[in-house]
Write a protein that holds these residues in place. Structure first.
Motif, mmCIF file in Angstrom:
data_model
loop_
_atom_site.group_PDB
_atom_site.id
_atom_site.type_symbol
_atom_site.label_atom_id
_atom_site.label_comp_id
_atom_site.label_asym_id
_atom_site.label_seq_id
_atom_site.Cartn_x
_atom_site.Cartn_y
_atom_site.Cartn_z
ATOM 1 N N ASN A 17 20.084 11.708 0.474
ATOM 2 C CA ASN A 17 21.338 12.300 0.943
ATOM 3 C C ASN A 17 21.432 12.263 2.465
ATOM 4 N N ALA A 18 20.302 12.468 3.121
ATOM 5 C CA ALA A 18 20.279 12.408 4.586
ATOM 6 C C ALA A 18 20.611 11.001 5.062
ATOM 7 N N LEU A 19 20.052 10.003 4.391
ATOM 8 C CA LEU A 19 20.324 8.617 4.772
ATOM 9 C C LEU A 19 21.806 8.296 4.636
ATOM 10 N N ILE A 20 22.406 8.686 3.527
ATOM 11 C CA ILE A 20 23.827 8.405 3.313
ATOM 12 C C ILE A 20 24.672 9.088 4.380
ATOM 13 N N GLU A 21 24.341 10.329 4.681
ATOM 14 C CA GLU A 21 25.087 11.059 5.711
ATOM 15 C C GLU A 21 24.982 10.352 7.061
ATOM 16 N N LEU A 22 23.784 9.909 7.402
ATOM 17 C CA LEU A 22 23.571 9.265 8.699
ATOM 18 C C LEU A 22 24.194 7.874 8.758
ATOM 19 N N LEU A 23 24.121 7.125 7.660
ATOM 20 C CA LEU A 23 24.720 5.789 7.640
ATOM 21 C C LEU A 23 26.240 5.856 7.778
ATOM 22 N N GLY A 24 26.815 6.969 7.360
ATOM 23 C CA GLY A 24 28.256 7.135 7.481
ATOM 24 C C GLY A 24 28.699 7.454 8.895
ATOM 25 N N GLU A 25 27.728 7.789 9.755
ATOM 26 C CA GLU A 25 28.072 8.221 11.112
ATOM 27 C C GLU A 25 27.421 7.390 12.212
#
Length: 209
Positions: free
Chosen positions: A10-18
């Motif tokens: 979930n952290a990776l997805i959040e960071l990849l989106g930003e």
């Protein structure tokens, strides 16, 4: 362990989106996931290993959820876990993506690399190729007119079907999923029915409403 890996994903997805990948450090990943660096290294060798394995797990989870098995008997599909054909369930796909909307929106629409979409296309193409090959085998053993692919080259039809279905998923996500998963299933079903009238092999895409 499962919770830790989920938090890291979930952290990776959040960071990849930003952020761009180059801007994402292991420290930033662990801070976002609320885990320690030591915990991270218990699971992954480095950032590249983490990203590669996490995206592979997401892809595997999707296809495990949406592929159904069936046999074609008396002009209709009969579903069962021992079926010889592997088919793509449209409704399962839209339901799964709806439940994991942020993940797929980021990876298909915002992720700076095209490797996730490319792998998506590759897996779907391989499944379609398998379906075509099985269909041709059926042509040699039964009437098989339902599965004729003579009207168009296989590679052209496969490329079209793969691009069309992934493109519709991307468009749905980009539009904020203003249509329900059920509506999307019915819409794609109608499109495929029209295509199937000319190219029956597109029956690889099924719905089980």
């Amino acid at each position: 362990m499962v919770k830790t890996r989920k938090n890291l994903k979930n952290a990776l997805i959040e960071l990849l989106g930003e952020h761009k990948i180059s801007e994402i450090s292991i420290q930033k990943i662990t801070d976002t996931a609320h885990v320690t660096r030591g915990t991270f290294y218990l699971h992954y060798e480095d950032k590249n290993d983490f990203i590669s394995r996490t995206l592979a797990e997401i892809m595997t989870g999707f296809f495990d959820a949406v592929i159904v098995r069936a046999d074609y008997v008396n002009d209709k599909w009969q579903y069962g876990e021992n079926g010889n054909f592997r088919l793509f369930s449209i409704n399962k796909a839209f339901d799964y993506i709806e439940e994991n909307a942020k993940t797929f929106d980021v990876l298909l629409n915002k992720y700076e690399n095209d490797d996730f979409r490319a792998e998506f296309e590759s897996k779907l193409s391989k499944l379609l190729t398998e379906f075509f090959d099985q269909s041709k085998t059926m042509l040699n053993s039964t009437d098989g007119s339902k599965f004729s692919t003579d009207a168009l080259s296989d590679d052209i039809l496969i490329a079209y079907l793969v691009s069309a279905h992934i493109g519709i998923i991307q468009l749905w996500l980009q539009g904020g999923m203003k249509y329900t998963a059920r509506y999307m299933t019915k819409s794609v079903d109608q499109i495929n029915d029209a295509i199937e009238a000319q190219f029956p092999v597109s029956g690889f895409f099924v719905s089980q409403l």
